[in-house]
Scaffold this motif. Structure first.
Motif, PDB file in Angstrom:
ATOM      1  N   PHE A 124       0.832  -1.207   0.000  1.00 15.11           N
ATOM      2  CA  PHE A 124       0.000   0.000   0.000  1.00 15.11           C
ATOM      3  C   PHE A 124       0.866   1.256   0.000  1.00 15.11           C
ATOM      4  CE2 PHE A 124      -2.129   3.325   2.516  1.00 15.11           C
ATOM      5  CZ  PHE A 124      -3.244   3.554   1.707  1.00 15.11           C
ATOM      6  N   VAL A 125       1.909   1.233   0.809  1.00 15.09           N
ATOM      7  CA  VAL A 125       2.840   2.362   0.816  1.00 15.09           C
ATOM      8  C   VAL A 125       3.519   2.497  -0.539  1.00 15.09           C
ATOM      9  CG1 VAL A 125       4.946   3.274   1.872  1.00 15.09           C
ATOM     10  CG2 VAL A 125       3.206   2.193   3.303  1.00 15.09           C
ATOM     11  N   CYS A 126       3.907   1.381  -1.145  1.00 14.32           N
ATOM     12  CA  CYS A 126       4.560   1.416  -2.453  1.00 14.32           C
ATOM     13  C   CYS A 126       3.636   2.008  -3.515  1.00 14.32           C
ATOM     14  CB  CYS A 126       4.999   0.016  -2.850  1.00 14.32           C
ATOM     15  SG  CYS A 126       5.860  -0.081  -4.435  1.00 14.32           S
ATOM     16  N   PHE A 127       2.384   1.588  -3.509  1.00 12.18           N
ATOM     17  CA  PHE A 127       1.432   2.120  -4.490  1.00 12.18           C
ATOM     18  C   PHE A 127       1.228   3.614  -4.307  1.00 12.18           C
ATOM     19  CE2 PHE A 127      -3.044   3.383  -5.066  1.00 12.18           C
ATOM     20  CZ  PHE A 127      -3.134   3.290  -6.452  1.00 12.18           C
ATOM     21  N   CYS A 128       1.051   4.046  -3.063  1.00 11.72           N
ATOM     22  CA  CYS A 128       0.852   5.477  -2.816  1.00 11.72           C
ATOM     23  C   CYS A 128       2.078   6.288  -3.226  1.00 11.72           C
ATOM     24  CB  CYS A 128       0.524   5.710  -1.339  1.00 11.72           C
ATOM     25  SG  CYS A 128      -1.052   5.022  -0.811  1.00 11.72           S
ATOM     26  N   LEU A 129       3.262   5.772  -2.943  1.00 13.04           N
ATOM     27  CA  LEU A 129       4.490   6.477  -3.284  1.00 13.04           C
ATOM     28  C   LEU A 129       4.667   6.596  -4.799  1.00 13.04           C
ATOM     29  CD1 LEU A 129       7.183   7.756  -2.444  1.00 13.04           C
ATOM     30  CD2 LEU A 129       8.158   5.443  -2.364  1.00 13.04           C
ATOM     31  N   LEU A 130       4.491   5.500  -5.515  1.00  9.57           N
ATOM     32  CA  LEU A 130       4.672   5.535  -6.967  1.00  9.57           C
ATOM     33  C   LEU A 130       3.610   6.389  -7.647  1.00  9.57           C
ATOM     34  CD1 LEU A 130       5.589   1.806  -7.726  1.00  9.57           C
ATOM     35  CD2 LEU A 130       7.125   3.757  -7.410  1.00  9.57           C
ATOM     36  N   ALA A 131       2.361   6.272  -7.171  1.00 10.50           N
ATOM     37  CA  ALA A 131       1.289   7.072  -7.772  1.00 10.50           C
ATOM     38  C   ALA A 131       1.519   8.562  -7.521  1.00 10.50           C
ATOM     39  CB  ALA A 131      -0.062   6.640  -7.220  1.00 10.50           C
ATOM     40  N   SER A 132       1.972   8.907  -6.316  1.00 12.28           N
ATOM     41  CA  SER A 132       2.229  10.318  -6.012  1.00 12.28           C
ATOM     42  C   SER A 132       3.392  10.858  -6.839  1.00 12.28           C
ATOM     43  CB  SER A 132       2.518  10.469  -4.524  1.00 12.28           C
ATOM     44  OG  SER A 132       2.878  11.791  -4.194  1.00 12.28           O
ATOM     45  N   GLN A 133       4.475  10.101  -6.966  1.00 14.08           N
ATOM     46  CA  GLN A 133       5.633  10.571  -7.726  1.00 14.08           C
ATOM     47  C   GLN A 133       5.324  10.639  -9.230  1.00 14.08           C
ATOM     48  OE1 GLN A 133       8.501  11.774  -6.394  1.00 14.08           O
ATOM     49  NE2 GLN A 133       7.423  11.511  -4.440  1.00 14.08           N
TER      50      GLN A 133
END
Length: 247
Positions: A124-133
């Motif tokens: 979940f953290v990975c998805f949020c990080l990649l989507a935000s960047q």
């Protein structure tokens, strides 16, 4: 060993059964774990193959997600560990029917539950990080956008698959604890027995009667021999002067 012959614990019989590949392949958690394995391969392979590009006239390659190298490294690390963990837990699930020890199965299911829960959060953290960047990436010229979007999509899919694995592991843990507890602490059926064993049954009680008067049986007590008293001796002596002999 804490074995319960014929009982069920944590998803399989405790008697130490054999491995059935068809049954193992059709199990829901096996299918979901295999999908998680595939998704992790897609994530880290997309980043390692096309996740780092260099700008024109710049020799250094940077992450396609807003040139944030940490985001790419994080996704690769999560994907590689998830890939290895899926392979390990697939082997553990295959070996589970061969375990006849309830404690070993408990520890295996607890490890699966803990790891799946943690990796659900990390994906979940990975998805949020990649989507935000990716949303902050303005210059997309020369960037393989399909690979970047696939990485984000399969990171999201991994959240769902690892969440399902967590749910399955929690269900297996609860069922296993219930099965083992029921098998160990089940009360035995009451035994029918008499108040006294037939061999040691007490005989009829006959009270003893006691007479208030002394019995007529002869008394064994013997009186001491007659010893004359001084008064008796005096009365039986002859009258007159009597001089006792001198010794």
């Amino acid at each position: 060993q804490e074995t319960l012959g014929g009982a069920s614990a944590y998803g399989a019989s405790l008697a130490g059964g054999s491995f059935d590949f068809q049954k193992f392949a059709k199990q829901p958690y096996t299918i979901v774990r295999f999908l998680s394995w595939i998704f992790s391969i897609v994530v880290f392979s997309c980043i390692t193959a096309e996740g780092f590009v260099n700008k024109p006239h710049k020799p250094e390659a940077h992450c396609v997600f807003n040139q944030n190298d940490s985001a790419c490294h994080y996704a690769v690390g999560i994907g590689v560990i998830a890939f290895l963990a899926c392979f390990f837990f697939l082997l553990l699930d295959a070996y589970m029917p061969l375990m006849s020890n309830a404690k070993e199965r408990k520890y295996a299911v607890m490890a699966d539950l803990g790891f799946s829960g943690v990796w659900t959060f990390l994906w979940f953290v990975c998805f949020c990080l990649l989507a935000s960047q990716w949303s902050h990436t303005l210059d997309v010229g020369g960037i393989p956008q399909d690979a970047a979007r696939a990485t984000i999509a399969f990171s999201f899919f991994s959240i769902a698959t690892w969440g399902i694995l967590t749910y399955f592991a929690l269900g297996r843990y609860r069922r296993g604890v219930a099965d083992v507890t029921q098998s160990i602490y089940a009360e035995p059926p009451p035994e029918q027995h008499t108040p006294y064993p037939p061999t040691y049954a007490p005989s009829a009680y006959t009270p003893t009667t006691y007479s208030p008067y002394p019995s007529s049986a002869p008394d064994d007590f013997q009186q001491p021999p007659f010893t004359p008293t001084p008064s008796t001796i005096t009365s039986t002596q002859p009258q007159g002067d009597y001089q006792p002999p001198n010794y």
